[in-house]
Enzyme design. Structure first.
Site, PDB file in Angstrom:
ATOM      1  CG  ASP A  16      -1.665   1.277   1.455  1.00  0.00           C
ATOM      2  OD1 ASP A  16      -1.845   2.022   0.478  1.00  0.00           O
ATOM      3  OD2 ASP A  16      -2.087   1.533   2.607  1.00  0.00           O
ATOM      4  N   GLY A  20       1.081   4.919   0.051  1.00  0.00           N
ATOM      5  CA  GLY A  20       0.263   6.077   0.350  1.00  0.00           C
ATOM      6  C   GLY A  20       0.995   7.376   0.080  1.00  0.00           C
ATOM      7  CB  VAL A  36       5.781   2.235   0.927  1.00  0.00           C
ATOM      8  CG1 VAL A  36       5.465   0.881   0.297  1.00  0.00           C
ATOM      9  CG2 VAL A  36       5.926   3.308  -0.155  1.00  0.00           C
ATOM     10  CE  LYS A  37       0.293   2.757   4.501  1.00  0.00           C
ATOM     11  NZ  LYS A  37       0.161   4.129   3.891  1.00  0.00           N
ATOM     12  CG  ASP A  95      -5.864   4.939  -0.812  1.00  0.00           C
ATOM     13  OD1 ASP A  95      -6.619   5.259  -1.768  1.00  0.00           O
ATOM     14  OD2 ASP A  95      -5.325   5.792  -0.072  1.00  0.00           O
ATOM     15  NE  ARG A  96     -12.107   7.569  -1.108  1.00  0.00           N
ATOM     16  CZ  ARG A  96     -12.843   8.438  -1.802  1.00  0.00           C
ATOM     17  NH1 ARG A  96     -12.306   9.120  -2.821  1.00  0.00           N
ATOM     18  NH2 ARG A  96     -14.114   8.632  -1.484  1.00  0.00           N
ATOM     19  CB  THR A 123      -1.011  12.226   4.243  1.00  0.00           C
ATOM     20  OG1 THR A 123       0.156  11.487   4.627  1.00  0.00           O
ATOM     21  CG2 THR A 123      -0.590  13.602   3.777  1.00  0.00           C
TER      22      THR A 123
END
Length: 258
Positions: free
Chosen positions: A16, A18, A22-23, A104-105, A127
């Site tokens: 992910d 973002g 970064v995850k 992501d949503r 964020t």
């Protein structure tokens, strides 16, 4: 963790990317999250990811971050960069242009539906803060985007002449992550209270509107770095259905790929 990395060659790596970090998470075939990690976007090229033959990625951070991630992915891996769809995994996307919805949503909505199969307010608090609505049929009926709590405070410091730039989240008015007095007695606390209240207000308005629409109480599922802060400052009448779900986007990515 070393054992997870060794076994991860046959597993699914979810990423992910973002706006700031970064995850990633490593899942086994049963959907168990075995290992997670995160780094700033600027540090991704110095990061070693777990090994996996299959990788699924949500990226909302732009082309530069995408190219940096690509530079550290194993060449032999099957890589899927997701886009939002009109429907997927039981969730219908009612966006005017479904593919324009942030990935992501979209992943978070899919995870939320599979967790509850009920109306949900799905909150990603990083964020930016996104506040999205799922109805009782698994339809994403729309949502809101607002600046994150830190970004709201920073923007005031940048755009106004007499308001400070806040560099610390500590405040005497916050006890156990909860504001004790909304009547702030100094400028810094007033800015913090305003930012937190704005985020909580968006969640509560979405919750109230979804109650009226669905004729039942929706769950509130929160994820992201400020999830706990928002949960702890919601009004009492909506706290009970509010749940923090760690790694909601990563869980959604796993579902999309399986």
């Amino acid at each position: 963790m070393a054992n997870c990395r060794t076994q991860g060659i046959a597993m699914l790596l979810t990423i992910d990317a973002g706006n700031t970090r970064v995850k990633w998470g490593l899942f086994n075939a049963d959907g168990t999250l075995l290992e997670t990690g995160a780094c700033l976007n600027t540090a991704i090229t110095q990061t070693k990811l777990p090994g996996a033959k299959r990788i699924v990625i949500s990226n909302v951070a732009g082309l530069h971050t995408k190219s940096q991630i690509e530079s550290i992915l194993p060449k032999e891996a099957s890589v899927h960069w997701i886009t939002a769809k009109a429907s997927e995994r039981g969730v219908q996307n009612c966006y005017a242009q479904p593919t324009k919805l942030g990935t992501d949503r979209w992943a978070a909505l899919i995870a939320a539906w599979h967790i509850k199969h009920a109306p949900c307010v799905v909150v990603n608090a990083g964020t930016a803060v996104t506040v999205d609505a799922l109805n009782e049929h698994g339809q994403f009926i729309g949502g809101m985007i607002l600046p994150g709590i830190q970004l709201m405070q920073q923007s005031l410091g940048v755009a106004t002449a007499q308001l400070p730039t806040i560099t610390s989240e500590k405040s005497a008015s916050v006890v156990n992550n909860q504001y004790q007095d909304i009547f702030a007695k100094n400028t810094e606390d007033a800015m913090r209270a305003g930012a937190i209240s704005a985020a909580c207000g968006a969640v509560m308005r979405m919750h109230a509107t979804l109650v009226a629409l669905c004729k039942q109480t929706p769950y509130i599922l929160l994820s992201g770095g400020n999830a706990q802060l928002i949960k702890d400052n919601l009004l009492c009448d909506v706290t009970n259905p509010a749940l923090i779900v760690d790694n909601l986007v990563l869980r959604g990515l796993y579902l999309i790929e399986n």
